[in-house]
Design a protein around this motif. Structure first.
Motif, short mmCIF file in Angstrom:
data_model
loop_
_atom_site.label_atom_id
_atom_site.label_comp_id
_atom_site.label_asym_id
_atom_site.label_seq_id
_atom_site.Cartn_x
_atom_site.Cartn_y
_atom_site.Cartn_z
N PRO A 122 -3.21 -1.03 -4.85
CA PRO A 122 -1.92 -0.60 -4.36
C PRO A 122 -1.87 0.90 -4.04
CG PRO A 122 -1.73 -1.52 -6.59
CD PRO A 122 -3.15 -1.61 -6.16
N HIS A 123 -2.81 1.66 -4.56
CA HIS A 123 -2.76 3.11 -4.34
C HIS A 123 -3.81 3.59 -3.35
CE1 HIS A 123 0.17 3.36 -7.51
NE2 HIS A 123 -0.65 2.69 -8.30
N ILE A 124 -4.46 2.67 -2.66
CA ILE A 124 -5.47 3.03 -1.67
C ILE A 124 -5.37 2.07 -0.49
CG2 ILE A 124 -7.23 1.65 -2.84
CD1 ILE A 124 -9.31 3.68 -1.92
N ARG A 125 -5.45 2.63 0.70
CA ARG A 125 -5.40 1.79 1.90
C ARG A 125 -6.69 1.00 2.03
NH1 ARG A 125 -3.29 4.79 7.16
NH2 ARG A 125 -5.16 3.69 7.81
N ARG B 148 -9.68 2.75 3.74
CA ARG B 148 -10.32 3.75 2.87
C ARG B 148 -11.20 3.05 1.82
NH1 ARG B 148 -7.54 7.80 -1.37
NH2 ARG B 148 -9.46 8.67 -2.17
#
Length: 75
Positions: free
Chosen positions: A1-4, A7
């Motif tokens: 949830p905290h990284i695309r 990426r």
């Protein structure tokens, strides 16, 4: 949830180049075909996910890598 996803795909490629990545997302990705290729992203699916389409895509990716349905070990 905290990284695309793109990426994360790049980070996966840095650790193990050539690892195929399949993304699922609820937003439009806006990545070019070249960017997808460079990041090792083989398929992108919009949520909600249709499992039949997802399964077919995964099977195609595995077949392209020469991984049989019966193979028991991971590469």
């Amino acid at each position: 949830p905290h990284i695309r996803g793109d990426r994360l795909a790049r980070e996966i490629q840095a650790i193990k180049p050539g690892t195929p990545v399949v993304l699922t997302t609820s937003v439009k990705h806006g990545l070019s075909h070249k960017e997808l290729e460079e990041d090792g992203i083989k398929a992108i699916f919009q949520k909600p996910l249709l499992t039949l389409e997802f399964g077919k895509a995964v099977r195609e990716i595995l077949d392209a890598r020469g991984v049989s349905e019966k193979q028991k070990s991971y590469r």
